[in-house]
Write an enzyme that holds these catalytic residues in place. Structure first.
Site, PDB file in Angstrom:
ATOM      1  N   MET A  26     -21.903   6.740 -13.845  1.00 35.06           N
ATOM      2  CA  MET A  26     -23.031   7.657 -14.078  1.00 35.06           C
ATOM      3  C   MET A  26     -24.280   6.844 -14.369  1.00 35.06           C
ATOM      4  O   MET A  26     -24.278   6.034 -15.308  1.00 35.06           O
ATOM      5  CB  MET A  26     -22.730   8.585 -15.267  1.00 35.06           C
ATOM      6  CG  MET A  26     -21.626   9.581 -14.987  1.00 35.06           C
ATOM      7  SD  MET A  26     -21.271  10.587 -16.448  1.00 35.06           S
ATOM      8  CE  MET A  26     -20.136   9.533 -17.354  1.00 35.06           C
ATOM      9  N   CYS A 108     -23.291   8.987  -3.174  1.00 37.45           N
ATOM     10  CA  CYS A 108     -24.516   9.420  -3.849  1.00 37.45           C
ATOM     11  C   CYS A 108     -25.396  10.203  -2.876  1.00 37.45           C
ATOM     12  O   CYS A 108     -25.788   9.681  -1.829  1.00 37.45           O
ATOM     13  CB  CYS A 108     -25.292   8.227  -4.392  1.00 37.45           C
ATOM     14  SG  CYS A 108     -26.847   8.711  -5.167  1.00 37.45           S
ATOM     15  N   LYS A 150     -15.917   5.274  -3.063  1.00 37.98           N
ATOM     16  CA  LYS A 150     -16.046   6.626  -3.599  1.00 37.98           C
ATOM     17  C   LYS A 150     -16.873   7.424  -2.598  1.00 37.98           C
ATOM     18  O   LYS A 150     -18.000   7.034  -2.276  1.00 37.98           O
ATOM     19  CB  LYS A 150     -16.724   6.602  -4.971  1.00 37.98           C
ATOM     20  CG  LYS A 150     -16.861   7.979  -5.617  1.00 37.98           C
ATOM     21  CD  LYS A 150     -17.350   7.865  -7.061  1.00 37.98           C
ATOM     22  CE  LYS A 150     -17.323   9.211  -7.776  1.00 37.98           C
ATOM     23  NZ  LYS A 150     -18.383  10.132  -7.319  1.00 37.98           N
ATOM     24  N   HIS A 178     -14.917  12.795  -3.956  1.00 40.00           N
ATOM     25  CA  HIS A 178     -15.638  13.913  -4.582  1.00 40.00           C
ATOM     26  C   HIS A 178     -15.532  15.068  -3.583  1.00 40.00           C
ATOM     27  O   HIS A 178     -16.022  14.953  -2.459  1.00 40.00           O
ATOM     28  CB  HIS A 178     -17.102  13.539  -4.835  1.00 40.00           C
ATOM     29  CG  HIS A 178     -17.867  14.624  -5.537  1.00 40.00           C
ATOM     30  ND1 HIS A 178     -18.404  14.465  -6.791  1.00 40.00           N
ATOM     31  CD2 HIS A 178     -18.158  15.897  -5.165  1.00 40.00           C
ATOM     32  CE1 HIS A 178     -18.997  15.598  -7.151  1.00 40.00           C
ATOM     33  NE2 HIS A 178     -18.858  16.475  -6.185  1.00 40.00           N
TER      34      HIS A 178
END
Length: 309
Positions: A26, A108, A150, A178
């Site tokens: 984060m 992102c 990720k 995600h």
């Protein structure tokens, strides 16, 4: 950076059969002090905030401000944003002695990241991702060092499966998914998509998105079959979540005060974490007063006065 040669083989952790609980990368928040806090409350693996690899390699000053760690800060995965293979491999080689794995951010969705060729735009460049993973694999000389990505998912899930299979072939240790597309923000997580990806590779998969308590960890595991679950906002709101608490216990609030002061955490960061942690346990009026406090001593006085030490 303090070298701690006591590296953990993250892949061994996946062998235990328990669902690993992971603190997400984060921006501004998953720094050393917060990682120290969540590790006290059942977090198995922590990520650093996302660091831009090119900036990290450009100056020692950037490295020292972006990345701090300590003896007990393990297992630790460092996450980089990168758009070319050699820069990522160079950065990974610098941090490998201090960390247990490196993760490439392919998720992102922020506009600045996409414009620089970082983050979620990489899910549309599977060959580039494969090259980046191979470069890291070939150049980090620790065979136990984990190399992961990720990602977010495509609308056309076949493309995500293809990306994950290419990454696996390039030597990726594990993948965090995600369960939303780059366009989706607060829409429901696509658990079926995470399950499809899990079923299409033979390496461990971590699920990410909307994990708010320990029951969510279990239900996500049941729905998808993943080996681990990663939380972001849920841990900000309740750093003791993985230990089974439904809201932040007072003991955890005081732990944060002690840890943050010991680490010399800047006031804004110290205060912001407490604002998140206390949101569910304070009234609107109390929040108004607390959020307006402007110094560490005022915050500590308020907490002692309101809750006792």
């Amino acid at each position: 950076m303090n070298a701690d040669m006591d590296t953990t083989n993250i892949m061994d952790m996946f062998e235990t059969g328990k669902v690993l609980k992971i603190c997400a990368p984060m921006v501004r928040y998953s720094k050393l002090a917060f990682r120290s806090l969540v590790r006290k409350y059942g977090c198995d693996i922590c990520f650093t905030p996302m660091i831009v690899a090119a900036d990290f390699m450009r100056s020692v000053k950037a490295r020292d401000s972006e990345f701090t760690t300590s003896q007990g800060d393990r297992p630790l995965v460092i996450q980089f944003a990168a758009s070319d293979a050699q820069t990522l491999a160079d950065a990974a080689c610098v941090v490998a002695p201090y960390t247990d794995g490196v993760d490439l951010n392919c998720g992102c969705p922020q506009r600045w990241a996409m414009a620089e060729g970082y983050g979620a735009c990489l899910i549309n460049k599977p060959e580039l991702v494969r090259d980046m993973m191979r470069h890291v694999r070939n150049q980090v000389d620790n065979p136990n060092y984990s190399v992961s990505i990720k990602i977010r998912i495509h609308k056309d899930l076949k493309r995500t499966v293809d990306l994950c299979q290419k990454a696996e072939a390039a030597g990726v240790s594990w993948i965090t998914v995600h369960g939303r597309t780059a366009e989706e923000r607060h829409q429901p997580v696509h658990y079926d998509a995470i399950k499809t990806i899990k079923d299409s590779v033979s390496i461990p998969v971590i699920a990410n998105g909307d994990i708010k308590n320990l029951r969510d960890v279990e239900s996500t595991h049941q729905l998808t079959g993943v080996e681990g679950v990663m939380a972001a906002r849920g841990l900000l709101a309740n750093p003791a979540m993985f230990a089974g608490y439904d809201e932040t216990p007072l003991e955890c609030v005081w732990d944060w005060v002690d840890i943050a002061l010991a680490h010399g955490t800047p006031f804004t960061c110290f205060h912001h974490h407490l604002i998140y942690m206390m949101e569910r346990i304070t009234s609107q009026q109390e929040r108004k007063v607390f959020n307006a406090l402007s110094s560490t001593s005022a915050v500590v006085d308020y907490l002692q006065h309101t809750y006792g030490s």
